[in-house]
Design an enzyme around this catalytic site. Structure first.
Site, PDB file in Angstrom:
ATOM      1  N   TYR A 170       0.831  -1.204   0.000  1.00 21.15           N
ATOM      2  CA  TYR A 170       0.000   0.000   0.000  1.00 21.15           C
ATOM      3  C   TYR A 170       0.870   1.260   0.000  1.00 21.15           C
ATOM      4  O   TYR A 170       0.643   2.196  -0.775  1.00 21.15           O
ATOM      5  CB  TYR A 170      -0.901  -0.036   1.236  1.00 21.15           C
ATOM      6  N   LYS A 174       1.158   4.266  -2.758  1.00 23.56           N
ATOM      7  CA  LYS A 174       0.825   5.642  -2.398  1.00 23.56           C
ATOM      8  C   LYS A 174       2.012   6.587  -2.576  1.00 23.56           C
ATOM      9  O   LYS A 174       1.834   7.763  -2.937  1.00 23.56           O
ATOM     10  CB  LYS A 174       0.322   5.686  -0.957  1.00 23.56           C
TER      11      LYS A 174
END
Length: 291
Positions: A170, A174
Site C-alpha cells: 500500500y 501511495k
C-alpha cells in the site's frame, strides 16, 4: 456554496467513505458528478453496483446532478468508459478525483505476490489509467484551441510519504502516486491541467478495522464534539483543488479534521564531498559522526 458551479467532475472510489463525501460536496458546490465505484470490498474482491447507485441517487434526490458508473478504473478501458460517460452526459469534463483503492495489509515476509500485485493495481493503476486517459483528452482539447481549465486530485497516504509497518504494498503504491502527481503536474500544465494530491487522515473502511487505529479514529462519544476523523472534513480541500481558479499545481497536502499541511517534497540534507573517490574506511569515519 457554488464554488464548482458549471463544472463536471469524475470521482472514483465514490461509493463509500472519502470518495462518497467528495462526490456529495462537489455536487453541493454545483458540479455535475460522475460517481464511479465497483462496490468491491476493501480488499478489492467482489462487486456491488447498488453502492455507487445509492450515492448518485442521494445527489439527485437533493437536487444535484449525478450519474453512476461501475467501470474498473484500473484498466484503460474502464477509464475511457468514465470519460465517455462524462462527455456524453454533460458534454465536457473539468475535474478528476482518483480516490479508488484497495488494502491488503501483510508483513512483507508474509506477503504473497497476489497481495502485492492486487494492491499496486488497485492503488497505482487505478490512478494511472484515469490520469492517462483524461490527460490525453485535455491535451487534445488544448491542441484544438479549446484550452481546458482542468484539475486532477490524486490520493496519497502517510503510509507512502512517511511509512507504516505492514503496508509495504500500500505504501509503495501511495508513494508512487505522490511522485506521479509532482511529475505529471510538470508535464501537462501547458495543457491547462493542474495536478495535486491529498494525504487524508480519516475514518474509512481502510482505517477503522486496523489494530490500534480503529480506536483512534472512532467517532467521539459526545455528538456535539467535533468529529476530527469524519471523512467529510477532507472534502473541502478536494473541492478547492477542483475549482477553476485554483492557483496551485504539483502540490501534496495533508488533511485531518480542521488541519491542512503542505507536504514538503523530498530534499537533500547534509552533504559530504571529498572531491575525489572515497574509500570505504573514509566513508565509515564520516558516517560515524552523522548517524
Amino acid at each position: 456554496m457554488g464554488a464548482l458551479q458549471g463544472r463536471v467532475v469524475v470521482v472514483t472510489g465514490a461509493g463509500r467513505g472519502l470518495g462518497r463525501e467528495h462526490a456529495l460536496l462537489a455536487a453541493a458546490e454545483g458540479a455535475s458528478v460522475v460517481v464511479a465505484d465497483t462496490g468491491a470490498a476493501a480488499d478489492g474482491t467482489g462487486s456491488d453496483p447498488s453502492v455507487v447507485e445509492a450515492v448518485a441517487a442521494e445527489i439527485t434526490n437533493a437536487g444535484g446532478r449525478a450519474v453512476a458508473s461501475t467501470a474498473d478504473v484500473a484498466t484503460t478501458e474502464g477509464a475511457r468508459e468514465l470519460l465517455a460517460l462524462a462527455r456524453d452526459t454533460y458534454g465536457r469534463v473539468d475535474g478528476l478525483v482518483n480516490n479508488a483503492g484497495i488494502l491488503r495489509d501483510r508483513m512483507f515476509v508474509n506477503m504473497s505476490e497476489d497481495d502485492w500485485d492486487a494492491v499496486i493495481r488497485g492503488q497505482l493503476r487505478s490512478t494511472f489509467a484515469p490520469c492517462r486517459v483524461f490527460a490525453d483528452h485535455w491535451r487534445t482539447e488544448s491542441k484544438a484551441g479549446n484550452q481546458p481549465v482542468a484539475s486532477i486530485v490524486n490520493v496519497s497516504s502517510t503510509s507512502g510519504i512517511i511509512g507504516a509497518v505492514g503496508q509495504t504494498n500500500y505504501g509503495a503504491g501511495k508513494a508512487a502516486i505522490a511522485a506521479l502527481t509532482v511529475i505529471l503536474a510538470q508535464e501537462i500544465g501547458r495543457y491547462g491541467v493542474r495536478v495535486n494530491a491529498i494525504v487524508p487522515v480519516a475514518r474509512t473502511r481502510m482505517t477503522q478495522d486496523l489494530p490500534g487505529i480503529g480506536e483512534m479514529v472512532a467517532a467521539p462519544a459526545d455528538p456535539a464534539a467535533f468529529d476530527v476523523y469524519h471523512p467529510g472534513n477532507v472534502s473541502p480541500l478536494v473541492a478547492w483543488l477542483l475549482t477553476a481558479d485554483v492557483p496551485v499545481t504539483g502540490e501534496v497536502y495533508y488533511a485531518k479534521g480542521g488541519e491542512i499541511r503542505r507536504c514538503a517534497p523530498w530534499s537533500y540534507d547534509w552533504t559530504i564531498d571529498k572531491g575525489a573517490r572515497w574509500t570505504v574506511e573514509e566513508i565509515a569515519k564520516e558516517m560515524a559522526a552523522r548517524v
